[in-house]
Motif scaffolding. Sequence first.
Motif, PDB file in Angstrom:
ATOM      1  N   PHE A 239       0.847  -1.196   0.000  1.00 35.53           N
ATOM      2  CA  PHE A 239       0.000   0.000   0.000  1.00 35.53           C
ATOM      3  C   PHE A 239       0.878   1.239   0.000  1.00 35.53           C
ATOM      4  N   ALA A 240       0.305   2.356  -0.435  1.00 37.26           N
ATOM      5  CA  ALA A 240       1.035   3.623  -0.439  1.00 37.26           C
ATOM      6  C   ALA A 240       0.029   4.758  -0.566  1.00 37.26           C
ATOM      7  N   CYS A 241       0.466   5.953  -0.194  1.00 35.47           N
ATOM      8  CA  CYS A 241      -0.347   7.154  -0.376  1.00 35.47           C
ATOM      9  C   CYS A 241       0.591   8.335  -0.599  1.00 35.47           C
ATOM     10  N   TRP A 242       0.031   9.404  -1.142  1.00 33.55           N
ATOM     11  CA  TRP A 242       0.859  10.570  -1.475  1.00 33.55           C
ATOM     12  C   TRP A 242      -0.044  11.787  -1.615  1.00 33.55           C
ATOM     13  N   CYS A 243       0.565  12.953  -1.523  1.00 28.95           N
ATOM     14  CA  CYS A 243      -0.165  14.199  -1.776  1.00 28.95           C
ATOM     15  C   CYS A 243       0.088  14.628  -3.216  1.00 28.95           C
ATOM     16  N   SER A 244      -0.676  15.615  -3.671  1.00 29.83           N
ATOM     17  CA  SER A 244      -0.533  16.065  -5.052  1.00 29.83           C
ATOM     18  C   SER A 244      -0.066  17.512  -5.155  1.00 29.83           C
ATOM     19  N   TYR A 245       0.187  18.157  -4.020  1.00 25.18           N
ATOM     20  CA  TYR A 245       0.447  19.600  -4.072  1.00 25.18           C
ATOM     21  C   TYR A 245       1.927  19.943  -4.116  1.00 25.18           C
ATOM     22  N   LYS A 246       2.805  18.951  -4.079  1.00 22.74           N
ATOM     23  CA  LYS A 246       4.234  19.223  -4.180  1.00 22.74           C
ATOM     24  C   LYS A 246       4.658  19.103  -5.651  1.00 22.74           C
ATOM     25  N   TYR A 247       5.254  17.994  -6.005  1.00 24.61           N
ATOM     26  CA  TYR A 247       5.778  17.844  -7.361  1.00 24.61           C
ATOM     27  C   TYR A 247       4.684  17.629  -8.407  1.00 24.61           C
ATOM     28  N   LEU A 248       3.461  17.390  -7.968  1.00 25.57           N
ATOM     29  CA  LEU A 248       2.354  17.212  -8.904  1.00 25.57           C
ATOM     30  C   LEU A 248       1.558  18.496  -9.123  1.00 25.57           C
TER      31      LEU A 248
END
Length: 427
Positions: A239-248
């Motif tokens: 499993f994994a999760c991430w935000c979108s407001y940095k490099y995305l």
Amino acid sequence: MTSFEPTAEFAAQLDAQDPLRDFRHQFHIPPGPDGQDSIYLCGNSLGLQPKTARAAVERQMQNWQELAVEGHFRGDTPWMTYHERLEQATAHIVGAQPLEVTVMNNLTTNLHLLLVSFYQPTPTRYKVLMEGGAFPSDQYALETQVQMRGFRPDDAIVELVPRPGEHTLRTEDIVAKIAELGDSLCTIIMGGINYYTGQVYDMAAITQAGHAVGARVGFDLAHAAGNIPLQLHDWDVDFACWCSYKYLNSGPGGVSGAFVHERFADQPELLRLAGWWGYDEKERFKMKKGFRPMRGAAGWQLSNGAVLTLAAHEAALNIHEAAGGMVALRRKSEQLTAYLEFLIRGLALPAGTLEIITPQDPAARGCQLSILVQKNGRQLFDYLMSKGIIGDWREPNVIRLAPVPLYNSFQDVQRVGAALAEWAGRE
């Protein structure tokens, strides 16, 4: 690797040869003190606004205005399935199958949701392994997850720390600790990249070692998604999760992503916190009791998507795809970061004044360099800001600089080097 020179002319030559140079013009760059574009090296904290984002959000505002509730089912972008529009691009970014990813909530919410499923301790297998000094949200999430299961954080949570005199973790030490914990280890949750040092962890090796002792393995990819190539499916990550407001580049507080490996796609019995939007969409509107999850990562959804943030995210993902994805971006990123490293190491400073604590090996870092400043660190940071160079200050004495390949140029990096050389001459 290119043999670098510190001159403005050399940097301009690199920019002229850069196939991604025009993507810079697709972002709004904040003005500096002199009214010219600032040198923005803070995409590891918040990415810049795509020029297409406003129109993408306005499009959904117009749909809301004209269609109201019918916007869920009508128009060219029905809201009910809007999140599905982002699955293919999201899968490309993290090296997954579309079934394995979904876009929802924010990062820490998704981390909690995934830990409910993948941290299921027993009286003997209850340990959690994480890196010491992880981002506070991860620390707090794990503390509370452990407490809710009836364990003490100081007993259940094991933190990895570097060897004395070192700033980063060695893969062999991580693997050795996993083997040492053995069948007491329930779950591993680490950052794909450490936010403070910028170190990339060997996620494939960690996953393999964790599975060898029967543990579940997951990653917080806040600083990795859109920064380095990822292969979550092939690495066999659970499993994994991430935000979108940095490099995305999807906006402050932008929507998050989640990954669940396909082997869990058809396990409706797997414990989770359920919500309406995770229910089988073919039966969702029958409003029946008894939760029946969607296949794959979509089965972890709670509520209908926040369409305005999804729209901004889609605009950003379209730019990412147009640039050629992570292969092209990584190629430029490695060169940009190496150039910044070259300029910092070339400063005429007494030994130990500035120390790059990010690994020197390009494979062990993304685009961020973390600079340990032994003396007057905050003054140096303020000096850079006065020159229109926007970086990131981390207590007690680290400046993080992140040249992002989508919108930073080699001339940006050269000007940072020149500013640092000017500061060095004053010290």
